[in-house]
Write a protein that holds these residues in place. Sequence first.
Motif, mmCIF file in Angstrom:
data_model
loop_
_atom_site.group_PDB
_atom_site.id
_atom_site.type_symbol
_atom_site.label_atom_id
_atom_site.label_comp_id
_atom_site.label_asym_id
_atom_site.label_seq_id
_atom_site.Cartn_x
_atom_site.Cartn_y
_atom_site.Cartn_z
ATOM 1 N N ARG A 140 63.782 4.470 -8.784
ATOM 2 C CA ARG A 140 63.584 5.921 -9.419
ATOM 3 C C ARG A 140 62.967 6.747 -8.326
ATOM 4 N N LEU A 141 61.917 6.404 -8.128
ATOM 5 C CA LEU A 141 60.995 6.999 -7.213
ATOM 6 C C LEU A 141 61.762 7.241 -5.790
ATOM 7 N N HIS A 142 62.430 6.410 -5.500
ATOM 8 C CA HIS A 142 63.101 6.023 -4.173
ATOM 9 C C HIS A 142 64.175 7.394 -4.265
ATOM 10 N N SER A 143 64.916 7.431 -5.115
ATOM 11 C CA SER A 143 66.109 8.399 -5.186
ATOM 12 C C SER A 143 65.428 9.752 -5.528
ATOM 13 N N VAL A 148 64.359 15.273 -2.731
ATOM 14 C CA VAL A 148 63.485 16.171 -2.513
ATOM 15 C C VAL A 148 63.962 16.742 -0.765
ATOM 16 N N GLU A 149 64.028 15.544 -0.255
ATOM 17 C CA GLU A 149 64.496 15.645 1.377
ATOM 18 C C GLU A 149 65.646 16.448 1.289
ATOM 19 N N SER A 150 66.834 16.047 0.464
ATOM 20 C CA SER A 150 68.104 16.933 0.562
ATOM 21 C C SER A 150 67.846 18.111 0.302
ATOM 22 N N SER B 71 69.631 4.993 14.732
ATOM 23 C CA SER B 71 71.013 5.495 15.205
ATOM 24 C C SER B 71 71.084 4.921 16.559
ATOM 25 N N SER B 72 72.326 4.486 16.827
ATOM 26 C CA SER B 72 72.555 3.900 18.137
ATOM 27 C C SER B 72 72.590 5.073 19.126
ATOM 28 N N THR B 73 73.104 6.117 18.693
ATOM 29 C CA THR B 73 73.138 7.288 19.482
ATOM 30 C C THR B 73 71.873 8.036 19.966
ATOM 31 N N GLY B 74 70.850 7.664 19.231
ATOM 32 C CA GLY B 74 69.468 8.170 19.595
ATOM 33 C C GLY B 74 69.094 9.143 18.588
ATOM 34 N N ASN B 75 70.064 9.978 17.943
ATOM 35 C CA ASN B 75 69.629 10.959 16.976
ATOM 36 C C ASN B 75 69.453 10.408 15.641
ATOM 37 N N GLU B 76 68.184 9.652 15.602
ATOM 38 C CA GLU B 76 68.027 9.115 14.219
ATOM 39 C C GLU B 76 67.809 10.310 13.112
ATOM 40 N N LYS B 77 67.815 9.560 11.773
ATOM 41 C CA LYS B 77 67.642 10.382 10.810
ATOM 42 C C LYS B 77 66.403 10.510 10.105
ATOM 43 N N VAL B 78 65.463 11.169 10.188
ATOM 44 C CA VAL B 78 64.335 11.373 9.566
ATOM 45 C C VAL B 78 64.282 11.700 8.228
#
Lengths: 231, 231
Positions: A140-143, A148-150, B71-78
Amino acid sequence: MAVGKPEKIDIASIISRLPLFVEVPPAQLQHVAAESRERRLAKGEMLFHKGDPARGFFVIIWGQIKLAFPSSTGNEKVVQVLGPRQSFGEAVMFMDRPYPVLAEAVSDAMVLHIPRKPVIELIERDTSFALAMLAGLSTRLHSLVHDVESYSLRSSTQRLIGYLLQQCPAEGKGTAEIELPTSKQLIASLLNLTPETLSRIFRDLGDSGLIEVHGRLIKIPDIARLREVDF
Amino acid sequence: MAVGKPEKIDIASIISRLPLFVEVPPAQLQHVAAESRERRLAKGEMLFHKGDPARGFFVIIWGQIKLAFPSSTGNEKVVQVLGPRQSFGEAVMFMDRPYPVLAEAVSDAMVLHIPRKPVIELIERDTSFALAMLAGLSTRLHSLVHDVESYSLRSSTQRLIGYLLQQCPAEGKGTAEIELPTSKQLIASLLNLTPETLSRIFRDLGDSGLIEVHGRLIKIPDIARLREVDF
DNA sequence: CCCTTTCCTTGATCGGCATCAAGAAGAAGG
DNA sequence: CCTTCTTCTTGATGCCGATCAAGGAAAGGG
């Protein structure tokens, strides 16, 4: 208004099938089941308010419950909409604090209240259960972190696309059809949008050919393409 | 470039102050501390990759670590950028799964690796430890829920005021002086603002006479009045 | 001490999303 | 079936906060 289906409920069998309890020997669950109580709710009825004391946690048997922050100006923020077999309130139970959110039935619903005491006793007796609960809370913490990130670094369109992709059955490619699980109003609040804005985004995505909207049925002609969108 | 500060680190005291362990009696933590290892990272160095097995979790002593999807294209998602005293990987540890993200040092950094085994053993040996851990995780969940609330239904000015009030020593009334604990840049990011916007809000609050800003020292002439503000 | 770098501030402009207002389309109920 | 209520859609407008651009103020480093 009648409060839903009148069938007899077998509390023990429902509890034993919960993700949280599935590894626990049935014998040990008897005590928990014996102390649990079912409760029926009419659509719109409150299960608890923000600030109420937490004496246990809840499991949904059928129907839908929303968790939300109240707001004096009426525009409350929905944190989650939960369905059958999902549970809520476990975390607060361990802290001896009041609920930080309110819970209200979105449809007619039935929930099971599982009191704090037998759960704590079960943890003390069965360490694998303790681990299961830790795993559950961790998930649950993970989600929540994900939420928050979203909110903070994704646009409203991206949030809706993310929501739609989440609803897709498998990690399939190709095409998909989604039946929205709740009203668009609620989904808007989940995604931190107004209903108006959500409606516009649906239209824009439809105009781009990325999705087809037929009332509450959404068709996705190309999942991969939708996933690649980068507004 | 040298990899950071050379001070001797007191592992036990760091562990005991972690949110996750804060409810646990210090004596019970000795075994965990004994098996923990520190690790220094240069800027840009990888701590682990996506898919690596999770043998424990990490705590940041100083520096910053980012979690991201490769990501293979280099633009990873933080996914997240974490700072001192924050921990990560606990959830995955309890779920016995590989890491779903990669971790890389954003700056020179030092982290503590706390292996899975002694934690699990403590849980199995001492059920009160399990309860304490559950309480700790629950607390984190609680504060995250609080964050979500702030982001979604409070204005930027309200978020800053809330932050300032949080920094006030006691729940005192009257006056207060606050020494900001970090750079304003970081505070901006904490409150989900740009540095520019934070600067403007500080100026506006100063113009209204609600606070006085002297560099990183903030004076609050009337705490009660600041708390009442309703923008 | 100056030089470089980082941090902070200020101004101008822009855009995303909320708000306000009103109508359309469904759903529920007599 | 028609009425009523809710949900959804569409348009017009406005504001908050991001972005772009530039300059000032600290802070380290030689």
